[in-house]
Write a protein that holds these residues in place. Structure first.
Motif, PDB file in Angstrom:
ATOM      1  N   ALA A 288       0.716  -1.358   0.040  1.00 27.99           N
ATOM      2  CA  ALA A 288       0.015  -0.078   0.008  1.00 27.99           C
ATOM      3  C   ALA A 288       0.929   1.208  -0.008  1.00 27.99           C
ATOM      4  CB  ALA A 288      -0.960  -0.114   1.181  1.00 27.99           C
ATOM      5  N   ARG A 289       1.950   1.532   0.846  1.00 25.86           N
ATOM      6  CA  ARG A 289       2.780   2.463   0.985  1.00 25.86           C
ATOM      7  C   ARG A 289       3.417   2.895  -0.418  1.00 25.86           C
ATOM      8  NH1 ARG A 289       5.251   4.770   4.732  1.00 25.86           N
ATOM      9  NH2 ARG A 289       4.915   3.072   6.277  1.00 25.86           N
TER      10      ARG A 289
ATOM     11  N   SER B 202      -1.239  11.102   3.518  1.00 25.89           N
ATOM     12  CA  SER B 202      -1.033  10.742   5.000  1.00 25.89           C
ATOM     13  C   SER B 202      -1.145   9.199   5.161  1.00 25.89           C
ATOM     14  CB  SER B 202      -2.199  11.318   5.900  1.00 25.89           C
ATOM     15  OG  SER B 202      -3.277  10.888   5.693  1.00 25.89           O
ATOM     16  N   LEU B 203       0.038   8.656   5.949  1.00 28.40           N
ATOM     17  CA  LEU B 203      -0.022   7.285   6.140  1.00 28.40           C
ATOM     18  C   LEU B 203       0.078   6.958   7.586  1.00 28.40           C
ATOM     19  CD1 LEU B 203       2.509   6.485   3.215  1.00 28.40           C
ATOM     20  CD2 LEU B 203       0.072   6.061   3.109  1.00 28.40           C
TER      21      LEU B 203
ATOM     22  N   HIS C  91      -4.072   2.682   7.469  1.00 31.48           N
ATOM     23  CA  HIS C  91      -4.923   3.458   6.659  1.00 31.48           C
ATOM     24  C   HIS C  91      -4.074   4.723   5.817  1.00 31.48           C
ATOM     25  CE1 HIS C  91      -8.389   6.199   5.633  1.00 31.48           C
ATOM     26  NE2 HIS C  91      -7.664   7.279   6.463  1.00 31.48           N
ATOM     27  N   GLY C  92      -4.224   4.828   4.742  1.00 30.48           N
ATOM     28  CA  GLY C  92      -3.762   5.893   3.975  1.00 30.48           C
ATOM     29  C   GLY C  92      -4.811   6.730   3.001  1.00 30.48           C
TER      30      GLY C  92
ATOM     31  N   LEU D 122      -8.605   9.672  -2.492  1.00 32.72           N
ATOM     32  CA  LEU D 122      -8.224   8.237  -2.576  1.00 32.72           C
ATOM     33  C   LEU D 122      -7.849   7.692  -1.437  1.00 32.72           C
ATOM     34  CD1 LEU D 122      -8.076   5.795  -4.606  1.00 32.72           C
ATOM     35  CD2 LEU D 122      -5.666   6.619  -5.018  1.00 32.72           C
ATOM     36  N   MET D 123      -8.358   6.573  -0.883  1.00 30.43           N
ATOM     37  CA  MET D 123      -7.902   5.919   0.296  1.00 30.43           C
ATOM     38  C   MET D 123      -7.430   4.494   0.085  1.00 30.43           C
ATOM     39  SD  MET D 123     -10.752   7.402   3.105  1.00 30.43           S
ATOM     40  CE  MET D 123     -11.020   8.886   3.320  1.00 30.43           C
ATOM     41  N   GLY D 124      -6.581   3.924   0.986  1.00 32.95           N
ATOM     42  CA  GLY D 124      -6.209   2.788   0.964  1.00 32.95           C
ATOM     43  C   GLY D 124      -5.396   2.086   2.128  1.00 32.95           C
ATOM     44  N   ALA D 125      -5.160   0.772   1.986  1.00 29.40           N
ATOM     45  CA  ALA D 125      -4.676   0.108   3.171  1.00 29.40           C
ATOM     46  C   ALA D 125      -4.008  -1.192   2.778  1.00 29.40           C
ATOM     47  CB  ALA D 125      -5.343   0.170   4.428  1.00 29.40           C
ATOM     48  N   ASP D 126      -3.008  -1.717   3.516  1.00 27.96           N
ATOM     49  CA  ASP D 126      -2.821  -3.144   3.329  1.00 27.96           C
ATOM     50  C   ASP D 126      -3.807  -3.929   4.024  1.00 27.96           C
ATOM     51  OD1 ASP D 126      -0.154  -3.136   1.990  1.00 27.96           O
ATOM     52  OD2 ASP D 126       0.703  -2.112   3.879  1.00 27.96           O
TER      53      ASP D 126
END
Length: 135
Positions: free
Chosen positions: A15-16, A31-32, A51-52, A62-66
């Motif tokens: 995700a990063r 932001s991560l 959470h990113g 846009l949001m995302g995560a592992d």
């Protein structure tokens, strides 16, 4: 903050890198937060993204995560629709309607990061996340 609707992407551990790539494409502020910052994950998952959020000057979010430990990554089904904001009545109303006849993965309740959050897959197979900030 008004309520917002945006995609939320899931990743198998990168995700990063993905969110940094999207920032290089779209610009904006990224932001991560890691699982370790919130006392979760442990071991190899400590530095993974819980959470990113990428927000651009043009209003894109846009949001995302592992994926959390123990959950399977399913390419093609690795997204959800996120509803978030700080109006509890409005967002609980959305949750009540979306979760009717749905499979609830996470009940709408206070979480370790301080917000009220829930996750469900609606009766049409769409995954939803509802987050009420400032609770």
């Amino acid at each position: 903050m008004t309520s917002r609707l945006n995609p939320y992407l899931s990743f198998p551990g990168d995700a990063r890198q993905a969110l940094e790539f999207y920032k290089s494409v779209l610009g904006g502020d990224l932001s991560l937060n890691t699982y370790g910052e919130f006392g979760g994950g442990g071991g190899a998952h400590t530095d993974k993204i819980m959470h990113g959020r990428l927000e651009t000057a043009g209003g894109l979010t846009l949001m995302g995560a592992d994926n959390p430990p123990g959950t399977e990554h399913k390419p093609g089904n690795n997204f959800a629709v996120s509803l978030s904001g700080d109006d509890p009545d409005e967002l609980r109303g959305y949750w009540d309607k979306l979760s009717e006849g749905a499979t609830v993965a996470v009940p709408l309740e206070k979480q370790m990061w301080g917000d009220v959050f829930g996750m469900c897959t609606d009766k049409f197979g769409i995954s939803w996340m509802v987050n009420i900030g400032g609770q």
